[in-house]
Design a protein around this motif. Structure first.
Motif, PDB file in Angstrom:
ATOM      1  N   VAL A  58       0.834  -1.203   0.000  1.00 50.17           N
ATOM      2  CA  VAL A  58       0.000   0.000   0.000  1.00 50.17           C
ATOM      3  C   VAL A  58       0.869   1.255   0.000  1.00 50.17           C
ATOM      4  O   VAL A  58       0.619   2.215  -0.756  1.00 50.17           O
ATOM      5  CB  VAL A  58      -0.955  -0.016   1.210  1.00 50.17           C
ATOM      6  CG1 VAL A  58      -1.737   1.291   1.290  1.00 50.17           C
ATOM      7  CG2 VAL A  58      -1.920  -1.190   1.116  1.00 50.17           C
ATOM      8  N   LEU A  59       1.904   1.271   0.837  1.00 47.46           N
ATOM      9  CA  LEU A  59       2.803   2.429   0.856  1.00 47.46           C
ATOM     10  C   LEU A  59       3.515   2.595  -0.485  1.00 47.46           C
ATOM     11  O   LEU A  59       3.697   3.719  -0.974  1.00 47.46           O
ATOM     12  CB  LEU A  59       3.827   2.268   1.977  1.00 47.46           C
ATOM     13  CG  LEU A  59       3.296   2.356   3.411  1.00 47.46           C
ATOM     14  CD1 LEU A  59       4.418   2.109   4.410  1.00 47.46           C
ATOM     15  CD2 LEU A  59       2.644   3.710   3.672  1.00 47.46           C
ATOM     16  N   GLY A  60       3.922   1.462  -1.082  1.00 45.60           N
ATOM     17  CA  GLY A  60       4.555   1.534  -2.395  1.00 45.60           C
ATOM     18  C   GLY A  60       3.632   2.117  -3.447  1.00 45.60           C
ATOM     19  O   GLY A  60       4.063   2.899  -4.305  1.00 45.60           O
ATOM     20  N   ALA A 329     -10.487   5.087  13.160  1.00 40.26           N
ATOM     21  CA  ALA A 329     -10.446   3.633  13.003  1.00 40.26           C
ATOM     22  C   ALA A 329      -9.067   3.172  12.560  1.00 40.26           C
ATOM     23  O   ALA A 329      -8.520   2.198  13.097  1.00 40.26           O
ATOM     24  CB  ALA A 329     -11.506   3.185  11.993  1.00 40.26           C
ATOM     25  N   GLY A 330      -8.477   3.884  11.595  1.00 38.51           N
ATOM     26  CA  GLY A 330      -7.144   3.507  11.148  1.00 38.51           C
ATOM     27  C   GLY A 330      -6.108   3.644  12.242  1.00 38.51           C
ATOM     28  O   GLY A 330      -5.239   2.778  12.406  1.00 38.51           O
ATOM     29  N   GLY A 331      -6.190   4.723  13.023  1.00 38.64           N
ATOM     30  CA  GLY A 331      -5.243   4.917  14.108  1.00 38.64           C
ATOM     31  C   GLY A 331      -5.369   3.861  15.187  1.00 38.64           C
ATOM     32  O   GLY A 331      -4.371   3.397  15.741  1.00 38.64           O
ATOM     33  N   SER A 332      -6.602   3.456  15.520  1.00 40.11           N
ATOM     34  CA  SER A 332      -6.791   2.436  16.550  1.00 40.11           C
ATOM     35  C   SER A 332      -6.335   1.061  16.078  1.00 40.11           C
ATOM     36  O   SER A 332      -5.909   0.235  16.883  1.00 40.11           O
ATOM     37  CB  SER A 332      -8.267   2.384  16.961  1.00 40.11           C
ATOM     38  OG  SER A 332      -9.087   2.016  15.854  1.00 40.11           O
ATOM     39  N   LEU A 333      -6.414   0.808  14.767  1.00 37.75           N
ATOM     40  CA  LEU A 333      -6.028  -0.501  14.242  1.00 37.75           C
ATOM     41  C   LEU A 333      -4.538  -0.600  13.942  1.00 37.75           C
ATOM     42  O   LEU A 333      -3.943  -1.665  14.136  1.00 37.75           O
ATOM     43  CB  LEU A 333      -6.826  -0.817  12.970  1.00 37.75           C
ATOM     44  CG  LEU A 333      -8.334  -1.029  13.140  1.00 37.75           C
ATOM     45  CD1 LEU A 333      -9.002  -1.190  11.782  1.00 37.75           C
ATOM     46  CD2 LEU A 333      -8.592  -2.254  14.012  1.00 37.75           C
ATOM     47  N   VAL A 345      -8.176   4.684   2.105  1.00 38.49           N
ATOM     48  CA  VAL A 345      -8.919   3.420   2.099  1.00 38.49           C
ATOM     49  C   VAL A 345     -10.419   3.693   2.075  1.00 38.49           C
ATOM     50  O   VAL A 345     -11.173   3.040   1.338  1.00 38.49           O
ATOM     51  CB  VAL A 345      -8.527   2.564   3.323  1.00 38.49           C
ATOM     52  CG1 VAL A 345      -9.484   1.392   3.485  1.00 38.49           C
ATOM     53  CG2 VAL A 345      -7.100   2.052   3.171  1.00 38.49           C
ATOM     54  N   ALA A 346     -10.864   4.669   2.878  1.00 41.77           N
ATOM     55  CA  ALA A 346     -12.289   5.023   2.857  1.00 41.77           C
ATOM     56  C   ALA A 346     -12.706   5.540   1.483  1.00 41.77           C
ATOM     57  O   ALA A 346     -13.807   5.244   1.002  1.00 41.77           O
ATOM     58  CB  ALA A 346     -12.572   6.081   3.936  1.00 41.77           C
TER      59      ALA A 346
END
Length: 408
Positions: A58-60, A329-333, A345-346
């Motif tokens: 994903v970062l790539g 949500a992303g930060g908690s996961l 992603v959203a």
């Protein structure tokens, strides 16, 4: 015995069959929802297990969206793909290294001064607490400091463990970053082959949809990077200008932090602004810190009410509530990485949702605004994606919105 007449109507002969039909429909729907929930849980469980592999990918891809435009420019001027990708990637690394090299001396020169000012600031706070209206004696303040020190000593093992965990996380982050850069090189080198290959793995009916949806998701990622880079540049310039006028230290590092904070919408801007206010408070005092807070607030309001509506008209629209939920949500996961990836992603989920919705409504979402549809052609030696004209181009200003966000 006679019975009095009631106000309730007498049951019709169809009531029983209709009730059984309704119960059957509810039971079927409940079973479907349970199956869908179970499938979603299994999917997220698998993605969690594969996160170590998915994160660099994903970062790539995000890096590739930034590096692809200059690479495409060089390839159009007959540069070999490998050479163009190598030059662009090395130039990007050199630029990033130059920014760090420019920031480091400023930070090193002023950190000591800020530390001394923070110490004097703590002394002023202690004097303030000792006076009205708190009237805390030096013994009470000293006792509170001793209690804090004892608490730190008693939890030294936990703190050391947390530090070790943080060092391990930094090491893993560097490994993921290096791997993502390698993947980004291959993405921008061989990226144009990806959509034809992926489309060729499907059937003739699904291939146009795979090609169209791949293009839409790529456009969404690219638009996200462009939008947030523009927002970050504007925020960094005006906030940095205000800090420079007020003679607040670490202007360049704070401006760079503001720029990168824009890639975590809403939350990143808040954190970067809080750092700027804190540095101003330590160095210049309460009045200047209040002015810096006003500057940050003004810039954020101009961004949210003027800049964002303009640039979002060209890209995807996500409601502010959806953005906050995605970042949370992303930060908690997945911590800071998840907060960074939450919004794109959203946005991708919104693109897939809208594409499926338009397909169910027979609106032909695979047809672009110019009236062309992707078509996979080729033979056993290879496949390619071409565009075929299937409809007249949509009039300007009435074309289909390519990325529509959730909540809009």
């Amino acid at each position: 015995m006679a019975h009095a007449e009631t106000s309730a109507p007498a049951p019709s002969p169809e009531r029983g069959p209709r009730m059984r039909k309704a119960i059957r429909a509810v039971a079927i729907m409940s079973a479907q929802l349970l199956l869908i929930s179970a499938a979603a849980w299994v999917l997220f469980w698998v993605l969690g297990k594969l996160w170590v592999i998915l994160l660099p990918i994903v970062l790539g891809l995000l890096f590739a969206t930034v590096l692809w435009p200059p690479t495409r420019f060089l390839r159009r001027h007959r540069w070999p793909p490998a050479l163009a990708a190598s030059v662009v990637l090395l130039a990007a690394l050199a630029l990033f290294g130059g920014i760090i090299a420019a920031i480091a001396p400023s930070v090193a020169d002023q950190v000591g001064e800020l530390t001394d000012q923070a110490t004097s600031g703590l002394q002023r706070v202690q004097e303030w607490l000792a006076g009205p209206p708190f009237n805390l004696g030096e013994d009470q303040i000293g006792q509170a400091v001793d209690n804090a020190i004892n608490s730190l000593q008693s939890n030294a093992q936990n703190i050391a463990g947390a530090a070790l965990t943080g060092a391990t996380a930094i090491g893993n982050g560097l490994i993921n970053l290096i791997l993502a850069l390698f993947l980004a090189f291959f993405f921008i080198k061989d990226g144009p082959r990806w959509v034809p290959w992926l489309s060729a793995q499907t059937g003739s009916r699904a291939a146009p949809h795979v090609a169209a949806l791949s293009q839409k998701t790529w456009d969404t990622l690219s638009e996200f990077i462009r939008q947030q880079a523009l927002v970050g540049l504007v925020d960094a310039f005006f906030i940095g200008l205000g800090l420079w006028i007020l003679d607040v230290p670490l202007v360049l590092p704070l401006a760079v932090l503001t720029f990168f904070g824009a890639f975590i919408p809403i939350i990143g801007a808040f954190v970067a602004g809080a750092f700027a206010v804190l540095i101003a408070l330590v160095d210049e005092g309460f009045t200047v810190a209040l002015i810096v807070f006003g500057i940050v607030l003004l810039v954020q309001q101009l961004e949210g009410n003027v800049l964002q509506p303009i640039i979002q008209g060209r890209g995807f629209n996500l409601h502010a509530a959806v953005v906050i939920l995605a970042v949370t949500a992303g930060g908690s996961l997945a911590g800071i990485t998840g907060a960074f990836l939450g919004v794109p992603v959203a946005a991708l989920i919104a693109v897939v949702y809208r594409y499926a919705r338009d397909q169910l409504d027979a609106r032909s979402p695979e047809v672009a605004d110019d009236g062309t549809r992707p078509q996979v052609s080729g033979d056993v030696h290879g496949a390619e994606v071409t565009r075929e004209q299937v409809a007249p181009p949509a009039p300007e200003g009435t074309g289909r919105p390519s990325q529509e966000g959730l909540g809009k």
